[in-house]
Scaffold this motif. Structure first.
Motif, PDB file in Angstrom:
ATOM      1  N   THR A  92       0.830  -1.206   0.000  1.00  0.00           N
ATOM      2  CA  THR A  92       0.000   0.000   0.000  1.00  0.00           C
ATOM      3  C   THR A  92       0.858   1.247   0.000  1.00  0.00           C
ATOM      4  N   PRO A  93       0.308   2.362  -0.484  1.00  0.00           N
ATOM      5  CA  PRO A  93      -0.989   2.489  -1.138  1.00  0.00           C
ATOM      6  C   PRO A  93      -0.983   1.765  -2.483  1.00  0.00           C
ATOM      7  N   LEU A  94      -2.168   1.358  -2.905  1.00  0.00           N
ATOM      8  CA  LEU A  94      -2.266   0.606  -4.154  1.00  0.00           C
ATOM      9  C   LEU A  94      -1.937   1.490  -5.342  1.00  0.00           C
ATOM     10  N   CYS A  95      -1.161   0.951  -6.245  1.00  0.00           N
ATOM     11  CA  CYS A  95      -0.911   1.583  -7.534  1.00  0.00           C
ATOM     12  C   CYS A  95      -0.455   0.490  -8.495  1.00  0.00           C
ATOM     13  N   HIS A  96      -0.461   0.776  -9.765  1.00  0.00           N
ATOM     14  CA  HIS A  96      -0.225  -0.252 -10.776  1.00  0.00           C
ATOM     15  C   HIS A  96       1.172  -0.873 -10.701  1.00  0.00           C
ATOM     16  N   TYR A  97       2.160  -0.184 -10.143  1.00  0.00           N
ATOM     17  CA  TYR A  97       3.506  -0.742 -10.127  1.00  0.00           C
ATOM     18  C   TYR A  97       3.863  -1.430  -8.807  1.00  0.00           C
ATOM     19  N   ASN A  98       3.022  -1.317  -7.793  1.00  0.00           N
ATOM     20  CA  ASN A  98       3.289  -2.018  -6.532  1.00  0.00           C
ATOM     21  C   ASN A  98       2.907  -3.494  -6.663  1.00  0.00           C
ATOM     22  N   PRO A  99       3.659  -4.358  -6.002  1.00  0.00           N
ATOM     23  CA  PRO A  99       3.328  -5.791  -6.088  1.00  0.00           C
ATOM     24  C   PRO A  99       1.997  -6.113  -5.430  1.00  0.00           C
ATOM     25  N   LYS A 100       1.365  -7.159  -5.947  1.00  0.00           N
ATOM     26  CA  LYS A 100       0.124  -7.660  -5.377  1.00  0.00           C
ATOM     27  C   LYS A 100       0.173  -9.174  -5.395  1.00  0.00           C
ATOM     28  N   PRO A 101      -0.651  -9.824  -4.592  1.00  0.00           N
ATOM     29  CA  PRO A 101      -0.614 -11.287  -4.547  1.00  0.00           C
ATOM     30  C   PRO A 101      -1.070 -11.899  -5.874  1.00  0.00           C
ATOM     31  N   ILE A 102      -0.584 -13.097  -6.148  1.00  0.00           N
ATOM     32  CA  ILE A 102      -0.945 -13.795  -7.383  1.00  0.00           C
ATOM     33  C   ILE A 102      -2.450 -14.083  -7.416  1.00  0.00           C
ATOM     34  N   ASN A 103      -2.981 -14.557  -6.303  1.00  0.00           N
ATOM     35  CA  ASN A 103      -4.409 -14.856  -6.222  1.00  0.00           C
ATOM     36  C   ASN A 103      -5.002 -14.113  -5.029  1.00  0.00           C
ATOM     37  N   PRO A 104      -5.394 -12.852  -5.220  1.00  0.00           N
ATOM     38  CA  PRO A 104      -5.847 -12.035  -4.091  1.00  0.00           C
ATOM     39  C   PRO A 104      -7.099 -12.554  -3.391  1.00  0.00           C
ATOM     40  N   THR A 105      -7.896 -13.372  -4.072  1.00  0.00           N
ATOM     41  CA  THR A 105      -9.135 -13.861  -3.445  1.00  0.00           C
ATOM     42  C   THR A 105      -9.022 -15.306  -2.972  1.00  0.00           C
ATOM     43  N   SER A 106      -7.797 -15.809  -2.848  1.00  0.00           N
ATOM     44  CA  SER A 106      -7.666 -17.161  -2.295  1.00  0.00           C
ATOM     45  C   SER A 106      -8.106 -17.138  -0.838  1.00  0.00           C
ATOM     46  N   LYS A 107      -8.666 -18.247  -0.386  1.00  0.00           N
ATOM     47  CA  LYS A 107      -9.159 -18.318   0.995  1.00  0.00           C
ATOM     48  C   LYS A 107      -8.032 -18.042   1.988  1.00  0.00           C
ATOM     49  N   ASP A 108      -6.808 -18.478   1.680  1.00  0.00           N
ATOM     50  CA  ASP A 108      -5.676 -18.227   2.583  1.00  0.00           C
ATOM     51  C   ASP A 108      -5.399 -16.726   2.702  1.00  0.00           C
ATOM     52  N   ASN A 109      -5.342 -16.029   1.568  1.00  0.00           N
ATOM     53  CA  ASN A 109      -5.105 -14.581   1.594  1.00  0.00           C
ATOM     54  C   ASN A 109      -6.221 -13.863   2.348  1.00  0.00           C
ATOM     55  N   LEU A 110      -7.460 -14.239   2.048  1.00  0.00           N
ATOM     56  CA  LEU A 110      -8.593 -13.581   2.697  1.00  0.00           C
ATOM     57  C   LEU A 110      -8.618 -13.856   4.196  1.00  0.00           C
ATOM     58  N   PHE A 111      -8.273 -15.093   4.590  1.00  0.00           N
ATOM     59  CA  PHE A 111      -8.234 -15.414   6.015  1.00  0.00           C
ATOM     60  C   PHE A 111      -7.168 -14.584   6.721  1.00  0.00           C
ATOM     61  N   ASN A 112      -6.000 -14.448   6.092  1.00  0.00           N
ATOM     62  CA  ASN A 112      -4.941 -13.618   6.680  1.00  0.00           C
ATOM     63  C   ASN A 112      -5.413 -12.177   6.837  1.00  0.00           C
ATOM     64  N   GLY A 113      -6.087 -11.678   5.811  1.00  0.00           N
ATOM     65  CA  GLY A 113      -6.611 -10.314   5.876  1.00  0.00           C
ATOM     66  C   GLY A 113      -7.649 -10.151   6.968  1.00  0.00           C
ATOM     67  N   LEU A 114      -8.574 -11.107   7.050  1.00  0.00           N
ATOM     68  CA  LEU A 114      -9.614 -11.025   8.073  1.00  0.00           C
ATOM     69  C   LEU A 114      -9.049 -11.156   9.477  1.00  0.00           C
ATOM     70  N   SER A 115      -8.071 -12.016   9.652  1.00  0.00           N
ATOM     71  CA  SER A 115      -7.455 -12.171  10.970  1.00  0.00           C
ATOM     72  C   SER A 115      -6.836 -10.859  11.436  1.00  0.00           C
ATOM     73  N   ALA A 116      -6.152 -10.179  10.520  1.00  0.00           N
ATOM     74  CA  ALA A 116      -5.535  -8.894  10.861  1.00  0.00           C
ATOM     75  C   ALA A 116      -6.610  -7.840  11.152  1.00  0.00           C
ATOM     76  N   VAL A 117      -7.697  -7.856  10.393  1.00  0.00           N
ATOM     77  CA  VAL A 117      -8.773  -6.895  10.609  1.00  0.00           C
ATOM     78  C   VAL A 117      -9.459  -7.140  11.947  1.00  0.00           C
ATOM     79  N   VAL A 118      -9.725  -8.402  12.271  1.00  0.00           N
ATOM     80  CA  VAL A 118     -10.366  -8.719  13.552  1.00  0.00           C
ATOM     81  C   VAL A 118      -9.487  -8.240  14.704  1.00  0.00           C
ATOM     82  N   ASP A 119      -8.188  -8.458  14.585  1.00  0.00           N
ATOM     83  CA  ASP A 119      -7.266  -7.989  15.626  1.00  0.00           C
ATOM     84  C   ASP A 119      -7.366  -6.467  15.773  1.00  0.00           C
ATOM     85  N   LEU A 120      -7.363  -5.753  14.656  1.00  0.00           N
ATOM     86  CA  LEU A 120      -7.463  -4.287  14.709  1.00  0.00           C
ATOM     87  C   LEU A 120      -8.809  -3.841  15.271  1.00  0.00           C
TER      88      LEU A 120
END
Length: 153
Positions: A92-120
């Motif tokens: 972040t911040p998002l832009c076209h040249y910053n790296p992003k995950p290969i599969n952003p909607t994989s359950k593993d990626n989403l679980f990692n994101g949700l875990s961090a959000v729940v903590d916050l």
């Protein structure tokens, strides 16, 4: 454990989005904040860069007026989104040249994101992380400190 109304509502929305495949870090109406805010994407106008913690003029006005969106201030919303995106593997911040995950909607990626959000979300409400299971493994003199009840039929 006591929780706040905003935390309970946010957790329910995120839980349903995750299990109903309606969570997408690349869609402002379907990301963590988009789901918390009832699948609206108007929150994206609070900042000029997606994934930034810097409020723009509109965001500062809402922040200074102490406006809440489903219980969350504009700055809290930006924090939630930044944490979600980074835990999903985005730079972040998002832009076209910053790296992003290969599969952003994989359950593993989403679980990692949700875990961090729940903590916050728990931190924002001064509540112990509801996903912290480390207490289950605490022991004293070789015996567990906490016991799980089992419900066997």
């Amino acid at each position: 454990m006591k929780t706040t109304k905003r935390l309970e509502e946010a957790l329910l929305k995120l839980y349903n989005a995750y299990h109903n495949n309606r969570l997408n870090p690349e869609d402002c109406a379907a990301c963590a904040v988009g789901n918390i805010l009832d699948n609206h994407d108007s929150w994206k106008h609070l900042s000029n860069e997606h994934g930034s913690l810097e409020l723009n003029y509109v965001g500062r006005v809402h922040q200074n007026l102490e406006r809440k969106f489903n219980g969350y201030s504009p700055l809290e919303i930006l924090k939630i989104e930044k944490v979600f995106l980074e835990a999903c593997g985005f730079k972040t911040p998002l832009c076209h040249y910053n790296p992003k995950p290969i599969n952003p909607t994989s359950k593993d990626n989403l679980f990692n994101g949700l875990s961090a959000v729940v903590d916050l979300l728990c931190q924002l409400d001064n509540i112990d992380n509801i996903m912290d299971y480390s207490k289950l493994f605490e022991h004293e003199n070789g015996e567990p400190v906490y016991h799980l009840e089992t419900f066997l039929a």
